[in-house]
Design a protein around this motif. Structure first.
Motif, PDB file in Angstrom:
ATOM      1  N   HIS A  66       0.813  -1.213   0.000  1.00 54.32           N
ATOM      2  CA  HIS A  66       0.000   0.000   0.000  1.00 54.32           C
ATOM      3  C   HIS A  66       0.852   1.271   0.000  1.00 54.32           C
ATOM      4  O   HIS A  66       0.322   2.376  -0.172  1.00 54.32           O
ATOM      5  N   LEU A  67       2.165   1.107   0.169  1.00 61.92           N
ATOM      6  CA  LEU A  67       3.065   2.261   0.266  1.00 61.92           C
ATOM      7  C   LEU A  67       3.063   3.139  -0.990  1.00 61.92           C
ATOM      8  O   LEU A  67       3.002   4.371  -0.877  1.00 61.92           O
ATOM      9  N   PRO A  68       3.147   2.580  -2.225  1.00 57.83           N
ATOM     10  CA  PRO A  68       3.156   3.460  -3.407  1.00 57.83           C
ATOM     11  C   PRO A  68       1.922   4.347  -3.524  1.00 57.83           C
ATOM     12  O   PRO A  68       2.035   5.523  -3.894  1.00 57.83           O
ATOM     13  N   ALA A  69       0.737   3.816  -3.211  1.00 58.86           N
ATOM     14  CA  ALA A  69      -0.478   4.626  -3.300  1.00 58.86           C
ATOM     15  C   ALA A  69      -0.443   5.764  -2.282  1.00 58.86           C
ATOM     16  O   ALA A  69      -0.863   6.890  -2.575  1.00 58.86           O
ATOM     17  N   MET A  70       0.067   5.487  -1.091  1.00 63.28           N
ATOM     18  CA  MET A  70       0.166   6.534  -0.073  1.00 63.28           C
ATOM     19  C   MET A  70       1.206   7.577  -0.460  1.00 63.28           C
ATOM     20  O   MET A  70       1.005   8.778  -0.244  1.00 63.28           O
ATOM     21  N   LEU A  71       2.320   7.126  -1.017  1.00 66.10           N
ATOM     22  CA  LEU A  71       3.352   8.063  -1.458  1.00 66.10           C
ATOM     23  C   LEU A  71       2.827   8.963  -2.572  1.00 66.10           C
ATOM     24  O   LEU A  71       3.102  10.178  -2.592  1.00 66.10           O
ATOM     25  N   GLN A  72       2.061   8.407  -3.470  1.00 67.40           N
ATOM     26  CA  GLN A  72       1.453   9.192  -4.550  1.00 67.40           C
ATOM     27  C   GLN A  72       0.509  10.249  -3.993  1.00 67.40           C
ATOM     28  O   GLN A  72       0.477  11.391  -4.464  1.00 67.40           O
ATOM     29  N   THR A  73      -0.256   9.906  -2.963  1.00 71.52           N
ATOM     30  CA  THR A  73      -1.189  10.850  -2.356  1.00 71.52           C
ATOM     31  C   THR A  73      -0.466  11.934  -1.575  1.00 71.52           C
ATOM     32  O   THR A  73      -0.869  13.110  -1.594  1.00 71.52           O
ATOM     33  N   ALA A  74       0.621  11.563  -0.889  1.00 76.56           N
ATOM     34  CA  ALA A  74       1.306  12.498   0.001  1.00 76.56           C
ATOM     35  C   ALA A  74       2.268  13.434  -0.725  1.00 76.56           C
ATOM     36  O   ALA A  74       2.655  14.466  -0.159  1.00 76.56           O
ATOM     37  N   LEU A  75       2.667  13.107  -1.953  1.00 72.20           N
ATOM     38  CA  LEU A  75       3.720  13.872  -2.626  1.00 72.20           C
ATOM     39  C   LEU A  75       3.374  15.350  -2.837  1.00 72.20           C
ATOM     40  O   LEU A  75       4.196  16.221  -2.501  1.00 72.20           O
ATOM     41  N   PRO A  76       2.198  15.726  -3.389  1.00 75.06           N
ATOM     42  CA  PRO A  76       1.935  17.163  -3.602  1.00 75.06           C
ATOM     43  C   PRO A  76       1.956  17.967  -2.303  1.00 75.06           C
ATOM     44  O   PRO A  76       2.554  19.050  -2.245  1.00 75.06           O
ATOM     45  N   LEU A  77       1.319  17.456  -1.257  1.00 78.56           N
ATOM     46  CA  LEU A  77       1.300  18.175   0.019  1.00 78.56           C
ATOM     47  C   LEU A  77       2.692  18.228   0.644  1.00 78.56           C
ATOM     48  O   LEU A  77       3.050  19.224   1.287  1.00 78.56           O
ATOM     49  N   SER A  78       3.477  17.193   0.416  1.00 81.95           N
ATOM     50  CA  SER A  78       4.846  17.178   0.950  1.00 81.95           C
ATOM     51  C   SER A  78       5.707  18.240   0.278  1.00 81.95           C
ATOM     52  O   SER A  78       6.529  18.891   0.937  1.00 81.95           O
ATOM     53  N   VAL A  79       5.528  18.435  -1.020  1.00 79.18           N
ATOM     54  CA  VAL A  79       6.275  19.490  -1.724  1.00 79.18           C
ATOM     55  C   VAL A  79       5.871  20.863  -1.196  1.00 79.18           C
ATOM     56  O   VAL A  79       6.723  21.742  -0.978  1.00 79.18           O
ATOM     57  N   LEU A  80       4.577  21.068  -0.962  1.00 81.98           N
ATOM     58  CA  LEU A  80       4.110  22.351  -0.427  1.00 81.98           C
ATOM     59  C   LEU A  80       4.706  22.617   0.958  1.00 81.98           C
ATOM     60  O   LEU A  80       5.268  23.696   1.203  1.00 81.98           O
ATOM     61  N   ILE A  81       4.599  21.645   1.850  1.00 91.73           N
ATOM     62  CA  ILE A  81       5.109  21.842   3.215  1.00 91.73           C
ATOM     63  C   ILE A  81       6.633  21.933   3.208  1.00 91.73           C
ATOM     64  O   ILE A  81       7.224  22.745   3.927  1.00 91.73           O
ATOM     65  N   GLY A  82       7.285  21.107   2.367  1.00 90.94           N
ATOM     66  CA  GLY A  82       8.736  21.183   2.265  1.00 90.94           C
ATOM     67  C   GLY A  82       9.200  22.535   1.771  1.00 90.94           C
ATOM     68  O   GLY A  82      10.188  23.098   2.273  1.00 90.94           O
ATOM     69  N   GLY A  83       8.496  23.090   0.779  1.00 91.48           N
ATOM     70  CA  GLY A  83       8.829  24.431   0.298  1.00 91.48           C
ATOM     71  C   GLY A  83       8.618  25.488   1.366  1.00 91.48           C
ATOM     72  O   GLY A  83       9.441  26.410   1.522  1.00 91.48           O
ATOM     73  N   LEU A  84       7.534  25.386   2.140  1.00 90.92           N
ATOM     74  CA  LEU A  84       7.282  26.341   3.220  1.00 90.92           C
ATOM     75  C   LEU A  84       8.375  26.274   4.283  1.00 90.92           C
ATOM     76  O   LEU A  84       8.855  27.316   4.763  1.00 90.92           O
ATOM     77  N   VAL A  85       8.774  25.070   4.651  1.00 95.39           N
ATOM     78  CA  VAL A  85       9.838  24.909   5.662  1.00 95.39           C
ATOM     79  C   VAL A  85      11.148  25.495   5.138  1.00 95.39           C
ATOM     80  O   VAL A  85      11.867  26.209   5.856  1.00 95.39           O
TER      81      VAL A  85
END
Length: 386
Positions: A66-85
């Motif tokens: 189930h990891l690839p599906a979760m990674l696919q879902t989390a990637l856009p929000l992770s880029v946003l939060i990573g950019g903010l940090v």
């Protein structure tokens, strides 16, 4: 007096620095989000896993598949939060002020981050197009294969094109006007290799019913499908009289063009598809329970993933205007995070209208990117003029 331009050597150093910083912070945020999602998923699935006596191995299998599906879902929000940090840390430590004094504009920041965003976007495309469909199908096969009570599975319908399927006897009675065969499957077992409670409806081109067949069981072997426990009802039309003949028949081959993986995919509420599979489904060469609008919107959204991540970075960039003395007391990162979440919601709304066929696929995917990119660019220009 203008500040001196940054030479090519430092520019390459800046590119590497920005890329490594964005990669590391995106990976950190992605890891945290996936850990939370895995915990929530396991809270829901732990009881069924333990009831099947799969133990720790079953828990790990579920998490890995189930990891690839979760990674696919989390990637856009992770880029946003990573950019903010990243931007917040650079602003608080006065790195942004130093780079601005060296002649680097806000859009210069974005230019340095675009290669990293494109790499992350291409990784997202690869993940969604090739890895997730395979892992989710493997997860569904494992889950179905280990189910001690397969009869609680999901029933489904599908069409078999004309001339490709018939299981009723008396094939000579099949008229030239025969259309398609409509099939209903009660549930499947052994990862799609067995099907139960099959009902087949053979129809003419204009929709009139010719014959019906109920089979208790179907099994996929080396030579295709075989039906057993068959009861067939044939309807004949003679002048103004209509008669129905019932008979039980022995085991017979079922020329079903769909294999176990297709049956498994049809039994799922929603199964991820690769771009090649989407194109086949749109041309009627692959079994799917998704609408054409959903498939077209998925294809457009998938290959626009790098642009979506660039828009996420644009929405995070106003953070560089935080006064260094204000530091972490500023509410600007919260507003940027809210803008990014709003972007995800609006994209989801457009996508839902595309799935329902209310909007064409390009209209369901592109306008959200344009609107939020222009809004973020306007915010940067207004702050630059102050």
């Amino acid at each position: 007096m203008t500040a001196p331009a940054i030479s090519h050597g430092p520019r390459r150093v800046l590119l590497c620095y920005f890329s490594k910083s964005l990669f590391s912070r995106t990976a950190m945020c992605c890891g945290i989000l996936i850990a939370l999602m895995e915990i929530l998923a396991l809270l829901e699935q732990m009881t069924p896993i333990l009831k099947r006596h799969l133990g720790i191995k079953g828990v790990l299998t579920y998490m890995v598949l189930h990891l690839p599906a979760m990674l696919q879902t989390a990637l856009p929000l992770s880029v946003l939060i990573g950019g903010l940090v990243l931007f917040t840390q650079m602003t608080v430590s006065s790195e942004v002020a130093i780079l601005r004094a060296s002649g680097l504009s806000p859009f210069g920041f974005l230019k340095k981050l675009m290669p990293a965003a494109c790499i992350l976007g291409l990784f997202g495309v690869l993940l969604e197009d090739q890895i997730t469909p395979r892992s989710e199908l493997a997860l569904a096969a494992w889950w179905n294969r280990t189910n001690p009570v397969p009869s609680n599975g999901r029933s489904f319908w599908f069409h078999v094109p004309a001339g490709q399927a018939s299981a009723c006897v008396d094939l000579a009675a099949r008229t030239p006007k025969t259309g398609s065969e409509l099939a209903h499957v009660g549930y499947i077992a052994r990862a799609g290799k067995e099907a139960f409670n099959i009902d087949l409806y053979d129809r003419t081109m204009d929709g009139h019913l010719l014959r019906t067949l109920h089979a208790a069981h179907a099994e996929h072997g080396p030579h295709g499908w075989t039906l057993s426990g068959i009861h067939c009802v044939t309807i004949s039309f003679a002048d103004l009289d209509t008669t129905a003949n019932e008979k039980d028949t022995p085991d017979t081959p079922w020329t079903n063009p769909f294999g176990p993986q297709d049956m498994l995919r049809l039994s799922l509420d929603s199964s991820p598809l690769s771009s090649g599979m989407i194109l086949k489904a749109l041309h009627g060469q692959l079994a799917t329970n998704q609408t054409p609008g959903f498939l077209r919107a998925s294809l457009f959204e998938r290959f626009l993933r790098p642009l979506a991540l660039i828009v996420m970075l644009l929405l995070a960039m106003p953070v560089i205007y935080i006064p260094p003395r204000t530091g972490l007391k500023s509410w600007l990162p919260v507003w940027c995070l809210g803008a990014g979440l709003l972007f995800i919601i609006v994209q989801g709304m457009f996508r839902a209208m595309g799935n329902a066929g209310l909007l064409p696929a390009p209209v369901a995917t592109v306008p959200g990117l344009i609107i939020f990119a222009l809004a973020a660019g306007t915010a940067l220009l207004r702050n630059e003029d102050k």
